[in-house]
Write a protein that holds these residues in place. Structure first.
Motif, PDB file in Angstrom:
ATOM      1  N   ARG A 159      20.081 -16.591 -15.879  1.00 47.94           N
ATOM      2  CA  ARG A 159      20.032 -15.407 -15.005  1.00 47.94           C
ATOM      3  C   ARG A 159      20.663 -15.903 -13.712  1.00 47.94           C
ATOM      4  O   ARG A 159      20.749 -17.204 -13.409  1.00 47.94           O
ATOM      5  CB  ARG A 159      18.562 -15.372 -14.732  1.00 47.94           C
ATOM      6  N   LEU A 160      21.400 -15.079 -12.967  1.00 47.92           N
ATOM      7  CA  LEU A 160      22.086 -15.409 -11.460  1.00 47.92           C
ATOM      8  C   LEU A 160      21.469 -14.498 -10.708  1.00 47.92           C
ATOM      9  O   LEU A 160      20.848 -13.433 -10.874  1.00 47.92           O
ATOM     10  CB  LEU A 160      23.699 -14.900 -11.742  1.00 47.92           C
ATOM     11  N   GLY A 161      21.151 -15.182  -9.685  1.00 51.22           N
ATOM     12  CA  GLY A 161      20.174 -14.580  -8.679  1.00 51.22           C
ATOM     13  C   GLY A 161      19.741 -15.695  -7.391  1.00 51.22           C
ATOM     14  O   GLY A 161      20.355 -16.646  -7.278  1.00 51.22           O
ATOM     15  N   ALA A 162      18.927 -15.055  -6.650  1.00 52.89           N
ATOM     16  CA  ALA A 162      18.427 -15.799  -5.475  1.00 52.89           C
ATOM     17  C   ALA A 162      16.886 -16.113  -5.726  1.00 52.89           C
ATOM     18  O   ALA A 162      16.105 -15.115  -6.218  1.00 52.89           O
ATOM     19  CB  ALA A 162      18.496 -14.980  -4.261  1.00 52.89           C
ATOM     20  N   PHE A 163      16.211 -17.216  -5.655  1.00 51.89           N
ATOM     21  CA  PHE A 163      15.136 -17.677  -6.129  1.00 51.89           C
ATOM     22  C   PHE A 163      14.346 -18.372  -5.017  1.00 51.89           C
ATOM     23  O   PHE A 163      15.168 -19.160  -4.079  1.00 51.89           O
ATOM     24  CB  PHE A 163      15.242 -18.848  -7.293  1.00 51.89           C
ATOM     25  N   PRO A 164      13.134 -18.166  -4.781  1.00 50.84           N
ATOM     26  CA  PRO A 164      12.247 -18.955  -3.818  1.00 50.84           C
ATOM     27  C   PRO A 164      12.124 -20.431  -4.019  1.00 50.84           C
ATOM     28  O   PRO A 164      12.071 -20.740  -5.172  1.00 50.84           O
ATOM     29  CB  PRO A 164      10.932 -18.450  -3.706  1.00 50.84           C
ATOM     30  N   GLU A 165      12.177 -21.274  -3.196  1.00 46.22           N
ATOM     31  CA  GLU A 165      12.263 -22.666  -3.252  1.00 46.22           C
ATOM     32  C   GLU A 165      11.369 -23.356  -2.132  1.00 46.22           C
ATOM     33  O   GLU A 165      11.549 -22.736  -0.865  1.00 46.22           O
ATOM     34  CB  GLU A 165      13.744 -23.043  -3.125  1.00 46.22           C
ATOM     35  N   VAL A 166      10.537 -23.942  -2.606  1.00 45.79           N
ATOM     36  CA  VAL A 166       9.987 -24.811  -1.372  1.00 45.79           C
ATOM     37  C   VAL A 166      10.114 -26.372  -1.572  1.00 45.79           C
ATOM     38  O   VAL A 166      10.140 -27.092  -2.781  1.00 45.79           O
ATOM     39  CB  VAL A 166       8.246 -24.826  -1.781  1.00 45.79           C
ATOM     40  N   TRP A 167      10.503 -27.129  -0.434  1.00 48.16           N
ATOM     41  CA  TRP A 167      10.574 -28.518  -0.502  1.00 48.16           C
ATOM     42  C   TRP A 167       9.760 -29.247   0.507  1.00 48.16           C
ATOM     43  O   TRP A 167       9.494 -28.753   1.306  1.00 48.16           O
ATOM     44  CB  TRP A 167      12.356 -28.638  -0.470  1.00 48.16           C
ATOM     45  N   ALA A 168       9.788 -30.693   0.201  1.00 52.23           N
ATOM     46  CA  ALA A 168       9.132 -31.482   1.352  1.00 52.23           C
ATOM     47  C   ALA A 168       9.589 -32.812   0.955  1.00 52.23           C
ATOM     48  O   ALA A 168      10.399 -33.376  -0.169  1.00 52.23           O
ATOM     49  CB  ALA A 168       7.609 -31.618   0.866  1.00 52.23           C
ATOM     50  N   GLY A 169       9.542 -33.697   1.998  1.00 50.38           N
ATOM     51  CA  GLY A 169      10.144 -35.153   2.042  1.00 50.38           C
ATOM     52  C   GLY A 169       9.722 -35.903   3.134  1.00 50.38           C
ATOM     53  O   GLY A 169       9.184 -35.484   4.196  1.00 50.38           O
ATOM     54  N   VAL A 170       9.883 -37.184   2.866  1.00 53.36           N
ATOM     55  CA  VAL A 170       9.330 -38.352   3.791  1.00 53.36           C
ATOM     56  C   VAL A 170      10.568 -39.236   3.767  1.00 53.36           C
ATOM     57  O   VAL A 170      11.290 -39.687   3.088  1.00 53.36           O
ATOM     58  CB  VAL A 170       8.128 -39.080   3.417  1.00 53.36           C
ATOM     59  N   GLU A 171      10.651 -39.721   5.144  1.00 56.13           N
ATOM     60  CA  GLU A 171      11.938 -40.590   5.295  1.00 56.13           C
ATOM     61  C   GLU A 171      11.154 -41.902   5.953  1.00 56.13           C
ATOM     62  O   GLU A 171      10.207 -41.549   7.058  1.00 56.13           O
ATOM     63  CB  GLU A 171      12.982 -40.273   6.252  1.00 56.13           C
ATOM     64  N   TRP A 172      11.291 -43.067   5.679  1.00 58.04           N
ATOM     65  CA  TRP A 172      10.905 -44.172   6.229  1.00 58.04           C
ATOM     66  C   TRP A 172      11.959 -45.145   6.779  1.00 58.04           C
ATOM     67  O   TRP A 172      12.717 -45.431   5.863  1.00 58.04           O
ATOM     68  CB  TRP A 172       9.955 -44.841   5.393  1.00 58.04           C
ATOM     69  N   HIS A 173      12.184 -45.310   7.999  1.00 56.59           N
ATOM     70  CA  HIS A 173      13.258 -46.339   8.550  1.00 56.59           C
ATOM     71  C   HIS A 173      12.615 -47.644   9.094  1.00 56.59           C
ATOM     72  O   HIS A 173      11.997 -47.665  10.148  1.00 56.59           O
ATOM     73  CB  HIS A 173      14.037 -45.731   9.658  1.00 56.59           C
ATOM     74  N   ARG A 174      12.400 -48.603   8.418  1.00 57.99           N
ATOM     75  CA  ARG A 174      11.966 -49.789   8.721  1.00 57.99           C
ATOM     76  C   ARG A 174      12.586 -50.202   9.736  1.00 57.99           C
ATOM     77  O   ARG A 174      12.085 -50.733  11.036  1.00 57.99           O
ATOM     78  CB  ARG A 174      11.794 -50.868   7.603  1.00 57.99           C
ATOM     79  N   ASP A 175      13.989 -50.425   9.798  1.00 59.25           N
ATOM     80  CA  ASP A 175      14.893 -50.839  10.789  1.00 59.25           C
ATOM     81  C   ASP A 175      16.217 -50.049  10.668  1.00 59.25           C
ATOM     82  O   ASP A 175      16.244 -49.263   9.879  1.00 59.25           O
ATOM     83  CB  ASP A 175      14.993 -52.398  11.046  1.00 59.25           C
ATOM     84  N   ARG A 176      17.110 -50.505  11.470  1.00 58.87           N
ATOM     85  CA  ARG A 176      18.345 -49.823  11.307  1.00 58.87           C
ATOM     86  C   ARG A 176      19.075 -50.256  10.170  1.00 58.87           C
ATOM     87  O   ARG A 176      20.110 -49.674   9.519  1.00 58.87           O
ATOM     88  CB  ARG A 176      19.342 -49.617  12.508  1.00 58.87           C
ATOM     89  N   TRP A 177      18.758 -51.066   9.290  1.00 54.33           N
ATOM     90  CA  TRP A 177      19.457 -51.564   8.010  1.00 54.33           C
ATOM     91  C   TRP A 177      18.736 -51.085   6.800  1.00 54.33           C
ATOM     92  O   TRP A 177      19.538 -50.972   5.668  1.00 54.33           O
ATOM     93  CB  TRP A 177      19.275 -53.140   8.094  1.00 54.33           C
ATOM     94  N   PHE A 178      17.722 -50.599   6.864  1.00 50.94           N
ATOM     95  CA  PHE A 178      16.884 -50.097   5.715  1.00 50.94           C
ATOM     96  C   PHE A 178      16.281 -48.851   5.828  1.00 50.94           C
ATOM     97  O   PHE A 178      15.709 -48.913   6.864  1.00 50.94           O
ATOM     98  CB  PHE A 178      15.801 -51.277   5.212  1.00 50.94           C
ATOM     99  N   SER A 179      16.237 -48.004   4.819  1.00 48.85           N
ATOM    100  CA  SER A 179      15.564 -46.733   4.706  1.00 48.85           C
ATOM    101  C   SER A 179      15.130 -46.424   3.365  1.00 48.85           C
ATOM    102  O   SER A 179      15.802 -46.991   2.223  1.00 48.85           O
ATOM    103  CB  SER A 179      16.358 -45.793   5.692  1.00 48.85           C
TER     104      SER A 179
END
Length: 91
Positions: A41-61
């Motif tokens: 099927r081709l079309g437009a579908f609803p999408e829900v997204w969530a996320g978390v980013e954690w940056h300990r320092d500028r070298w690691f995330s």
């Protein structure tokens, strides 16, 4: 909203498989096969997204993301869940 195509096999959708002699020869030699047991099927579908980013320092995330999409294919509800975990080291 998500624009795109979604597909699933008839067995996955709980529909009977097409097993006639003509349907077993669905590759006509041109490289693209039209499987009669795969519905799309081709079309437009609803999408829900969530996320978390954690940056300990500028070298690691660390990035954790999830998305849920709901599609109806031949009257059957198909739910797609995408998860992603990313670790990034920068110099």
């Amino acid at each position: 909203m998500k624009l795109g195509a979604a597909g699933a096999g008839r067995e996955f959708l709980g529909l009977p498989l097409i097993t006639t002699v003509q349907s077993l020869d669905f590759d006509d030699g041109d490289g693209d096969s039209d499987d009669p047991n795969f519905e799309s099927r081709l079309g437009a579908f609803p999408e829900v997204w969530a996320g978390v980013e954690w940056h300990r320092d500028r070298w690691f995330s660390l990035n954790v993301q999830a998305a849920h999409t709901y599609v109806r294919v031949l009257g059957t509800s198909v739910h797609l869940l995408h998860e992603r975990v990313g670790v990034r080291f920068s110099l």
